[in-house]
Design a protein around this motif. Structure first.
Motif, PDB file in Angstrom:
ATOM      1  N   UNK A 135       0.940  -1.108  -0.235  1.00 38.35           N
ATOM      2  CA  UNK A 135      -0.057   0.107  -0.037  1.00 38.35           C
ATOM      3  C   UNK A 135       0.960   1.360   0.091  1.00 38.35           C
ATOM      4  N   UNK A 136       1.731   1.044   0.884  1.00 37.89           N
ATOM      5  CA  UNK A 136       2.826   2.542   0.912  1.00 37.89           C
ATOM      6  C   UNK A 136       3.404   2.737  -0.434  1.00 37.89           C
ATOM      7  N   UNK A 137       4.050   1.837  -1.029  1.00 39.72           N
ATOM      8  CA  UNK A 137       4.644   1.758  -2.202  1.00 39.72           C
ATOM      9  C   UNK A 137       3.459   2.655  -3.302  1.00 39.72           C
ATOM     10  N   UNK A 138       2.344   1.984  -3.247  1.00 41.23           N
ATOM     11  CA  UNK A 138       1.333   2.236  -4.482  1.00 41.23           C
ATOM     12  C   UNK A 138       0.906   3.684  -4.291  1.00 41.23           C
ATOM     13  N   UNK A 139       1.204   4.413  -3.108  1.00 39.72           N
ATOM     14  CA  UNK A 139       0.854   5.781  -2.700  1.00 39.72           C
ATOM     15  C   UNK A 139       1.532   6.562  -3.846  1.00 39.72           C
ATOM     16  N   UNK A 140       2.707   6.266  -4.274  1.00 43.10           N
ATOM     17  CA  UNK A 140       3.346   6.758  -5.398  1.00 43.10           C
ATOM     18  C   UNK A 140       2.740   6.738  -6.705  1.00 43.10           C
ATOM     19  N   UNK A 141       1.637   5.947  -6.857  1.00 44.25           N
ATOM     20  CA  UNK A 141       1.049   5.858  -8.300  1.00 44.25           C
ATOM     21  C   UNK A 141      -0.226   6.933  -8.184  1.00 44.25           C
ATOM     22  N   UNK A 142      -0.094   7.896  -9.325  1.00 40.14           N
ATOM     23  CA  UNK A 142      -1.217   8.810  -9.143  1.00 40.14           C
ATOM     24  C   UNK A 142      -2.577   8.382  -9.011  1.00 40.14           C
ATOM     25  N   UNK A 143      -2.769   7.330  -9.671  1.00 34.07           N
ATOM     26  CA  UNK A 143      -4.356   6.830  -9.898  1.00 34.07           C
ATOM     27  C   UNK A 143      -4.555   6.319  -8.332  1.00 34.07           C
ATOM     28  N   UNK A 144      -3.831   5.316  -7.993  1.00 31.83           N
ATOM     29  CA  UNK A 144      -4.091   4.748  -6.549  1.00 31.83           C
ATOM     30  C   UNK A 144      -4.194   5.916  -5.415  1.00 31.83           C
ATOM     31  N   UNK A 145      -3.361   6.722  -5.346  1.00 31.91           N
ATOM     32  CA  UNK A 145      -3.235   8.116  -4.574  1.00 31.91           C
ATOM     33  C   UNK A 145      -4.510   8.763  -4.692  1.00 31.91           C
ATOM     34  N   UNK A 146      -4.912   9.117  -5.703  1.00 33.56           N
ATOM     35  CA  UNK A 146      -6.301   9.784  -5.886  1.00 33.56           C
ATOM     36  C   UNK A 146      -7.447   9.290  -5.441  1.00 33.56           C
ATOM     37  N   UNK A 147      -7.635   7.646  -5.647  1.00 35.66           N
ATOM     38  CA  UNK A 147      -8.747   6.958  -5.245  1.00 35.66           C
ATOM     39  C   UNK A 147      -8.333   6.886  -3.459  1.00 35.66           C
ATOM     40  N   UNK A 148      -7.174   6.840  -2.990  1.00 37.64           N
ATOM     41  CA  UNK A 148      -6.954   6.752  -1.603  1.00 37.64           C
ATOM     42  C   UNK A 148      -7.419   7.985  -0.767  1.00 37.64           C
ATOM     43  N   UNK A 149      -7.107   9.102  -1.423  1.00 36.58           N
ATOM     44  CA  UNK A 149      -7.398  10.459  -1.031  1.00 36.58           C
ATOM     45  C   UNK A 149      -8.866  10.867  -0.879  1.00 36.58           C
ATOM     46  N   UNK A 150      -9.562  10.305  -2.118  1.00 31.04           N
ATOM     47  CA  UNK A 150     -11.057  10.459  -1.999  1.00 31.04           C
ATOM     48  C   UNK A 150     -11.722   9.738  -1.157  1.00 31.04           C
ATOM     49  N   UNK A 151     -11.306   8.527  -0.790  1.00 25.03           N
ATOM     50  CA  UNK A 151     -11.885   7.664   0.111  1.00 25.03           C
ATOM     51  C   UNK A 151     -11.718   8.274   1.639  1.00 25.03           C
ATOM     52  N   UNK A 152     -10.487   8.527   1.861  1.00 23.03           N
ATOM     53  CA  UNK A 152     -10.065   9.178   3.204  1.00 23.03           C
ATOM     54  C   UNK A 152     -10.844  10.514   3.524  1.00 23.03           C
ATOM     55  N   UNK A 153     -11.164  11.093   2.343  1.00 25.71           N
ATOM     56  CA  UNK A 153     -11.882  12.541   2.422  1.00 25.71           C
ATOM     57  C   UNK A 153     -13.244  12.192   2.619  1.00 25.71           C
ATOM     58  N   UNK A 154     -13.662  11.045   2.472  1.00 19.32           N
ATOM     59  CA  UNK A 154     -15.156  10.617   2.706  1.00 19.32           C
ATOM     60  C   UNK A 154     -15.261  10.415   4.124  1.00 19.32           C
ATOM     61  N   UNK A 155     -14.416   9.454   4.570  1.00 19.55           N
ATOM     62  CA  UNK A 155     -14.339   9.229   5.748  1.00 19.55           C
ATOM     63  C   UNK A 155     -14.433  10.259   6.760  1.00 19.55           C
ATOM     64  N   UNK A 156     -13.521  11.390   6.556  1.00 24.78           N
ATOM     65  CA  UNK A 156     -13.345  12.299   7.484  1.00 24.78           C
ATOM     66  C   UNK A 156     -14.602  13.130   7.540  1.00 24.78           C
ATOM     67  N   UNK A 157     -15.438  13.137   6.203  1.00 28.21           N
ATOM     68  CA  UNK A 157     -16.639  14.020   6.316  1.00 28.21           C
ATOM     69  C   UNK A 157     -17.698  13.203   7.163  1.00 28.21           C
ATOM     70  N   UNK A 158     -17.624  11.878   7.374  1.00 25.87           N
ATOM     71  CA  UNK A 158     -18.580  11.020   7.906  1.00 25.87           C
ATOM     72  C   UNK A 158     -18.423  11.172   9.412  1.00 25.87           C
ATOM     73  N   UNK A 159     -17.100  11.363   9.889  1.00 26.10           N
ATOM     74  CA  UNK A 159     -16.768  11.499  11.276  1.00 26.10           C
ATOM     75  C   UNK A 159     -17.354  12.768  12.092  1.00 26.10           C
TER      76      UNK A 159
END
Length: 197
Positions: free
Chosen positions: A173-197
């Motif tokens: 997972x850590x290495x894939x954060x260097x992939x722009x598409x994966x990081x975009x998905x990760x950031x969008x989901x993490x943002x959604x979780x923050x909004x639910x909290x």
């Protein structure tokens, strides 16, 4: 889902998929049923008890596996415990309870390969994290493939397969954060979780 079905040997595929140095196409249906457990995102339960849904007639103690999938607390409100009837297709249980019973069934049988195809869609994220950690701790000898739209559990996995433009990238997972598409998905989901909290 197509990947999950291909890995069961029930879906046509090109090339080779080997388990224990033997291609899946060479396994008999009985051998596949012993070597592979599959849980889809819409699991079906038998119109029977919790116990029979987990053991499928094999018998044995299911208390540890129910605890592992975080079902032990649910059992406290069920006077009949493991002998609770789930109703037609599990209608007497919530979606999350049905998913955890199906997961217990997939893990209970001593399959070398366990395929979990989006198993946590009806389970809250805190419980999902606890179950993933329980699986990591208790089944180090098994190959467990988790197919999920929720990236939050990916940091807990050993490797992540990313399908991108017809290619497969296998990395942490850590290495894939260097992939722009994966990081975009990760950031969008993490943002959604923050909004639910």
């Amino acid at each position: 889902t197509a990947l999950g079905l291909a890995l069961t040997g029930l879906f046509p595929y090109l090339g080779k998929i080997e388990l224990c140095d033997k291609d899946l196409s060479e396994y008999s249906p009985f051998e596949r049923s012993q070597a592979i457990s599959y849980m889809g995102h819409d699991p079906q339960l038998l119109t029977d008890t919790i116990y029979e849904n987990v053991t499928l007639g094999e018998g044995g103690d299911i208390s540890d596996i129910l605890k592992l999938v975080c079902f032990d607390e649910d059992m406290k409100s069920m006077p009949d415990g493991e002998n609770t009837l789930v109703g037609s297709g599990g209608v007497r249980l919530s979606g999350g309870q049905r998913a955890r019973i199906a997961l217990a069934r997939a893990l209970y049988h001593k399959s070398r390969l366990v395929i979990l195809d989006d198993p946590f869609s009806a389970v809250d994220m805190e419980t999902e994290g606890r179950i993933i950690e329980n699986i990591r701790r208790n089944f180090p000898e098994r190959i467990i493939i988790l197919i999920s739209h929720r990236l939050a559990v990916f940091p807990q996995t050993e490797k992540v397969l990313l399908f991108e433009n017809g290619a497969v990238i296998c990395s942490s997972h850590e290495a894939l954060l260097g992939n722009s598409n994966y990081k975009k998905l990760w950031d969008s989901q993490k943002g959604g979780e923050a909004n639910e909290a």
